[in-house]
Write an enzyme that holds these catalytic residues in place. Structure first.
Site, PDB file in Angstrom:
ATOM      1  N   ALA A  34      28.478 152.096  29.862  1.00  0.00           N
ATOM      2  CA  ALA A  34      29.818 152.564  30.216  1.00  0.00           C
ATOM      3  C   ALA A  34      30.633 152.945  28.981  1.00  0.00           C
ATOM      4  O   ALA A  34      31.186 154.049  28.911  1.00  0.00           O
ATOM      5  CB  ALA A  34      30.535 151.484  31.022  1.00  0.00           C
ATOM      6  N   ASP A  55      19.906 153.903  23.028  1.00  0.00           N
ATOM      7  CA  ASP A  55      19.906 152.927  24.119  1.00  0.00           C
ATOM      8  C   ASP A  55      18.462 152.696  24.552  1.00  0.00           C
ATOM      9  O   ASP A  55      17.633 153.602  24.513  1.00  0.00           O
ATOM     10  CB  ASP A  55      20.732 153.443  25.301  1.00  0.00           C
ATOM     11  CG  ASP A  55      21.031 152.353  26.324  1.00  0.00           C
ATOM     12  OD1 ASP A  55      22.163 151.842  26.325  1.00  0.00           O
ATOM     13  OD2 ASP A  55      20.132 152.020  27.121  1.00  0.00           O
ATOM     14  N   ARG A  66      30.683 153.440  36.837  1.00  0.00           N
ATOM     15  CA  ARG A  66      31.501 153.457  35.624  1.00  0.00           C
ATOM     16  C   ARG A  66      30.872 154.219  34.461  1.00  0.00           C
ATOM     17  O   ARG A  66      31.552 154.469  33.463  1.00  0.00           O
ATOM     18  CB  ARG A  66      31.777 152.015  35.173  1.00  0.00           C
ATOM     19  CG  ARG A  66      30.519 151.294  34.714  1.00  0.00           C
ATOM     20  CD  ARG A  66      30.687 149.796  34.666  1.00  0.00           C
ATOM     21  NE  ARG A  66      29.471 149.136  34.195  1.00  0.00           N
ATOM     22  CZ  ARG A  66      28.393 148.931  34.953  1.00  0.00           C
ATOM     23  NH1 ARG A  66      28.366 149.348  36.214  1.00  0.00           N
ATOM     24  NH2 ARG A  66      27.319 148.322  34.467  1.00  0.00           N
ATOM     25  N   VAL A 105      17.747 148.805  19.419  1.00  0.00           N
ATOM     26  CA  VAL A 105      18.309 148.729  18.072  1.00  0.00           C
ATOM     27  C   VAL A 105      18.064 147.340  17.494  1.00  0.00           C
ATOM     28  O   VAL A 105      18.464 146.328  18.075  1.00  0.00           O
ATOM     29  CB  VAL A 105      19.814 149.053  18.084  1.00  0.00           C
ATOM     30  CG1 VAL A 105      20.412 148.892  16.687  1.00  0.00           C
ATOM     31  CG2 VAL A 105      20.043 150.473  18.603  1.00  0.00           C
ATOM     32  N   ASN A 126      25.179 143.303  24.000  1.00  0.00           N
ATOM     33  CA  ASN A 126      24.988 141.913  23.593  1.00  0.00           C
ATOM     34  C   ASN A 126      25.543 141.716  22.186  1.00  0.00           C
ATOM     35  O   ASN A 126      25.653 142.658  21.403  1.00  0.00           O
ATOM     36  CB  ASN A 126      23.510 141.522  23.651  1.00  0.00           C
ATOM     37  CG  ASN A 126      22.678 142.254  22.617  1.00  0.00           C
ATOM     38  OD1 ASN A 126      22.482 141.757  21.509  1.00  0.00           O
ATOM     39  ND2 ASN A 126      22.196 143.447  22.956  1.00  0.00           N
ATOM     40  N   PHE A 127      25.899 140.467  21.881  1.00  0.00           N
ATOM     41  CA  PHE A 127      26.574 140.205  20.616  1.00  0.00           C
ATOM     42  C   PHE A 127      25.616 140.184  19.436  1.00  0.00           C
ATOM     43  O   PHE A 127      26.008 140.501  18.310  1.00  0.00           O
ATOM     44  CB  PHE A 127      27.360 138.893  20.685  1.00  0.00           C
ATOM     45  CG  PHE A 127      28.660 138.981  19.960  1.00  0.00           C
ATOM     46  CD1 PHE A 127      29.788 139.445  20.606  1.00  0.00           C
ATOM     47  CD2 PHE A 127      28.759 138.639  18.623  1.00  0.00           C
ATOM     48  CE1 PHE A 127      30.998 139.566  19.930  1.00  0.00           C
ATOM     49  CE2 PHE A 127      29.958 138.746  17.936  1.00  0.00           C
ATOM     50  CZ  PHE A 127      31.080 139.215  18.593  1.00  0.00           C
ATOM     51  N   CYS A 169      33.675 137.736  10.306  1.00  0.00           N
ATOM     52  CA  CYS A 169      34.912 137.013   9.997  1.00  0.00           C
ATOM     53  C   CYS A 169      35.649 136.593  11.260  1.00  0.00           C
ATOM     54  O   CYS A 169      36.341 135.568  11.285  1.00  0.00           O
ATOM     55  CB  CYS A 169      35.857 137.886   9.176  1.00  0.00           C
ATOM     56  SG  CYS A 169      35.339 138.297   7.511  1.00  0.00           S
ATOM     57  N   CYS A 181      29.002 142.019  32.662  1.00  0.00           N
ATOM     58  CA  CYS A 181      29.300 142.953  33.753  1.00  0.00           C
ATOM     59  C   CYS A 181      28.453 142.647  34.981  1.00  0.00           C
ATOM     60  O   CYS A 181      28.863 142.924  36.112  1.00  0.00           O
ATOM     61  CB  CYS A 181      29.053 144.388  33.290  1.00  0.00           C
ATOM     62  SG  CYS A 181      30.192 144.940  32.009  1.00  0.00           S
ATOM     63  N   CYS A 238      32.773 134.801   3.714  1.00  0.00           N
ATOM     64  CA  CYS A 238      32.021 135.335   4.858  1.00  0.00           C
ATOM     65  C   CYS A 238      30.631 135.761   4.400  1.00  0.00           C
ATOM     66  O   CYS A 238      30.498 136.527   3.438  1.00  0.00           O
ATOM     67  CB  CYS A 238      32.757 136.534   5.458  1.00  0.00           C
ATOM     68  SG  CYS A 238      31.799 137.420   6.719  1.00  0.00           S
TER      69      CYS A 238
END
Length: 336
Positions: A34, A55, A66, A105, A126-127, A169, A181, A238
């Site tokens: 989205a 992707d 969406r 990725v 995702n983080f 940070c 989602c 950091c």
């Protein structure tokens, strides 16, 4: 003025000189869901000279509510999102060099992907991927436009290496994991609002203007909005932008995935999730309509022909596939 970009050039902060800078710019978008499709369409229509969009997933029915570049025909053909997005974006503006990359990725391929990029737009699902991209962006000195949304909530921050805090940070100030989602839903206005902030900052940076280090969040349904001046959140120690150790580019800090021999199953061990809150997660998954079973050691859930078993240490088994990219996609949809 009747040219393609005439109205944009009439906007004084851009003008003809800014339009020339946009034509010379290169944008890389991480994710073609989205956020990625919304940002990509705006950048392509604005005349950014080169747009890459990466992707690993394919178009599904639930995306059409969406994800604005896709059609029912893309679903029926099970088109990879990156390929379908490339085709649609090329039809919108043939002056732009659009490249869709069907890929997962990772730390191994991120530098090839962002080579010569002017900006990187975050639209990851995702983080962990975001932290990999953050480290690579800081290392290469490329601005990174973070964005995330779920439900009616959204969050954005623009990382300018050497000037602002980086994503690492801000970890204590950001929601990591939890609702996705696929478990809490999403409304398209929230997506578009995040993309608007991201692309506005992208246009500023690409035309030579500075962006303020502001962490923006909002809830459209509740009509709430906040801004945090984030300059003070930059940490000299950091590991990413301070000491430059770039921990998320190392193998030890990446999600490990392996196909289990003869079982049509992929095991995933996240680098971020150390111990899962199984009880809370079971509730989220049930609320999302999944069939969930639980015991003190693990939970399992089913959707169609796929099954996921999640252990308390964060390790997961994805049954029903031996495709690692597909398994990661399912994991991040359900777990975050």
């Amino acid at each position: 003025m009747t040219g393609r970009y005439s109205r944009q050039e009439l906007f004084a902060p851009i003008g003809p000189s800014g339009q020339k800078k946009l034509k010379e710019a290169r944008a890389v978008i991480i994710g073609a869901g989205a956020l990625g499709t919304a940002s990509a369409e705006m950048l392509v229509r604005a005349g950014v000279g080169s747009v890459k969009i990466a992707d690993r997933d394919y178009v599904e029915w639930s995306n059409l509510q969406r994800q604005q570049l896709y059609t029912e025909d893309d679903v029926k053909k099970e088109m990879p999102k990156a390929a379908a997005a490339e085709r649609r974006l090329r039809s919108i503006n043939s002056d732009v060099d659009v490249t869709g990359l069907v890929m997962d990725v990772t730390a191994e391929n991120i530098f090839e992907l962002i080579r010569d990029a002017s900006i990187i737009v975050d639209a990851a699902d995702n983080f962990e991927t975001r932290l990999i991209v953050n480290d690579a962006a800081v290392k290469e000195g490329i601005p990174f436009l973070y964005g995330a949304c779920v439900g009616s909530y959204g969050l954005t921050f623009t990382v300018v290496p050497g000037s602002t805090p980086c994503l690492h940070c801000l970890l204590d100030a950001l929601p990591i994991g939890g609702a996705t989602c696929d478990t809490a839903g999403i409304i398209s206005p929230a997506v578009l609002q995040v993309a608007v902030f991201q692309v506005t900052d992208a246009l500023k940076l690409l035309t030579g203007e500075e962006c303020e280090p502001v962490l923006r969040s909002f809830d459209l349904w509740k009509n709430e909005r906040s801004e945090v001046r984030a300059a003070s959140l930059k940490h000299d120690a950091c590991p990413s932008c301070g000491t430059k150790d770039f921990p998320f580019l190392s193998y030890e800090n990446q999600t490990k995935a392996a196909v289990l021999c003869g079982r049509n199953t992929v095991q995933i061990r996240s680098s971020i999730t150390k111990e899962a809150d199984l009880e809370a997660l079971a509730g989220q998954l049930r609320q999302a309509g999944l069939e969930v079973a639980a015991n003190p050691y693990l939970i399992s859930c089913r959707s169609d022909d796929m099954k996921m078993v999640l252990f308390r240490d964060g390790r997961a088994l994805i049954h029903g596939t031996n495709d690692i990219a597909r398994a990661k996609s399912i994991y991040h949809k359900w777990i975050g």
